[in-house]
Design an enzyme around this catalytic site. Structure first.
Site, mmCIF file in Angstrom:
data_model
loop_
_atom_site.group_PDB
_atom_site.id
_atom_site.type_symbol
_atom_site.label_atom_id
_atom_site.label_comp_id
_atom_site.label_asym_id
_atom_site.label_seq_id
_atom_site.Cartn_x
_atom_site.Cartn_y
_atom_site.Cartn_z
ATOM 1 N N ALA A 196 0.838 -1.204 0.000
ATOM 2 C CA ALA A 196 0.000 0.000 0.000
ATOM 3 C C ALA A 196 0.875 1.257 0.000
ATOM 4 C CB ALA A 196 -0.917 -0.007 1.219
ATOM 5 N N TYR A 243 8.932 10.228 -4.088
ATOM 6 C CA TYR A 243 8.481 8.838 -3.971
ATOM 7 C C TYR A 243 9.629 7.937 -3.536
ATOM 8 C CZ TYR A 243 7.449 4.094 -5.548
ATOM 9 O OH TYR A 243 7.308 2.729 -5.619
ATOM 10 N N ARG A 297 10.958 14.177 -21.750
ATOM 11 C CA ARG A 297 10.525 14.693 -20.454
ATOM 12 C C ARG A 297 11.742 15.023 -19.606
ATOM 13 N NH1 ARG A 297 6.284 9.898 -19.131
ATOM 14 N NH2 ARG A 297 8.228 8.757 -19.487
#
Length: 373
Positions: A120, A187, A326
């Site tokens: 999760a 992250y 990018r």
């Protein structure tokens, strides 16, 4: 970067050596069957495993494989990105959020797991740059709630689904476990923070863990596949073109220092990831020490190669358009996996790109609307 040329040579050898692929599939088949026997031998006591995020892409497939191996599985998921229908019917689903420590405590007390697998998490690199505290705060705090509850309830075995985004600018390819941890995004930083929590719990509190770092999960099993909203992963995006959901696929840059000018990435089949998590669990259940592993196929595939493989598998032309690169996209990212192969006998069942794409295509054809929930 060191070894870049050899990586591409290995890649070509593995793609066109049919005997090698068949040998790897056979080896992995025998390992998977022997694993079931080992788990049956140690199933005398409580073999209940709590899987957070078990309704998500990687978590649900791991739950599937845990059930097949004979484990009793409890899934804890808030269904924010997960799907109720992705949860294996033999698993128990608890709908709840890891921000709720009291709920975690209640789950621990009711189900009494012997180990926890933690999937999760918020997982989007780009989003983490735009919304850093969703990652630096929520990912870390939620994991802290889970770990504290485990510690308070005497549950001391933990498998972390980590990330190879721990390594922003690796000095060599493939990336090995000894590479310095310098996260490439909030992250990656959030996963590094969790790994540091685990380090201290291991050092002073007899807490054992396995952290698995990897890049691009891909592919599907017969029953479970990739269904994100919004979707941002290359293989499902390419397949959406073949399904008529998108007009074309965009390639971000074609002037990188790679054989065809497009970015090269490491893809690993979702079932192979699940197997690695279960092998790590087995090691802990047998009294093994804490450890960290990098996971990958050891060879990379370019964006153009992924698109061309999808064309072969689907029979669809899949139009592609080159757009500007990018910011921050490195030319090559490949994770090494020699350590887990050597120590735990991990061997990918799907070492070639075509088998990964074919499994994903089969699932998407059967589930054109995903899980539909």
């Amino acid at each position: 970067m060191e070894g870049l040329a050899s990586i591409f040579r290995i890649s070509e050898k593995r793609r066109f050596s049919g005997c090698r692929v068949l040998e790897e599939v056979f080896i992995c088949f025998t390992i998977e069957n022997s694993l079931h026997g080992k788990f049956q031998q140690i199933k005398d006591g409580n073999m209940k495993i709590l899987v957070t995020g078990g309704a998500g892409y990687i978590g649900s497939v791991t739950v599937e494989k845990l059930v097949e191996a004979g484990f009793d599985v409890v899934v804890l998921d808030n269904l924010y990105q997960g799907h109720r229908s992705a949860v294996h019917p033999q698993a128990t689903l608890v709908v709840g959020d890891l921000a709720d420590k009291a709920m975690i405590d209640q789950t621990m007390e009711e189900h009494k797991p012997v180990a926890v697998m933690h999937f999760a998490s918020h997982t989007l690199v780009g989003e983490s740059v735009e919304k850093p505290f969703l990652y630096l705060r929520d990912n870390a705090t939620n994991a802290g709630n889970l770990l504290q509850s485990m510690w308070e309830h005497g549950v001391k075995k933990f498998i972390l689904s980590s990330t190879a985004n721990l390594f922003d600018k690796p000095k060599q390819m493939p990336i090995v476990e000894t590479e310095e941890v310098i996260p490439g995004s909030p992250y990656g930083e959030s996963k590094a923070m969790i790994e540091r929590m685990l380090y201290w719990l291991d050092r002073y509190h007899d807490f054992r863990y396995v952290a698995l770092r990897y890049f691009n999960a891909a592919g599907a099993t017969e029953e479970r596949g990739e269904d994100h909203h919004p979707e941002c992963h290359l293989i499902p995006l390419v397949l959406q073109v073949a399904l008529g959901k998108r007009e074309k696929i965009f390639i971000y840059g074609d002037q990188y220092d790679t054989p065809d000018g497009t970015c090269v990435r490491d893809y690993i089949h979702i079932a192979d990831l699940a197997q690695a998590h279960i092998l790590g669990l087995q090691a802990l259940l047998e009294g093994g020490a804490s450890r960290r592993y990098n996971l990958g196929n050891g060879c990379g595939y370019s964006v153009k190669e992924v698109i061309e493989t999808a064309r072969e598998v689907t029979g669809h032309p899949i139009p592609a358009e080159i757009t500007p690169p990018r910011a921050g996209d490195p030319a090559v990212l490949i994770a090494g996996s020699e350590t887990i192969r050597r120590e735990l006998g991990w061997q990918p069942q799907y070492p070639d790109l075509k088998s990964i794409v074919r499994s994903a295509w089969n699932w998407h054809q059967k589930h054109p609307q995903g899980y539909g929930d």
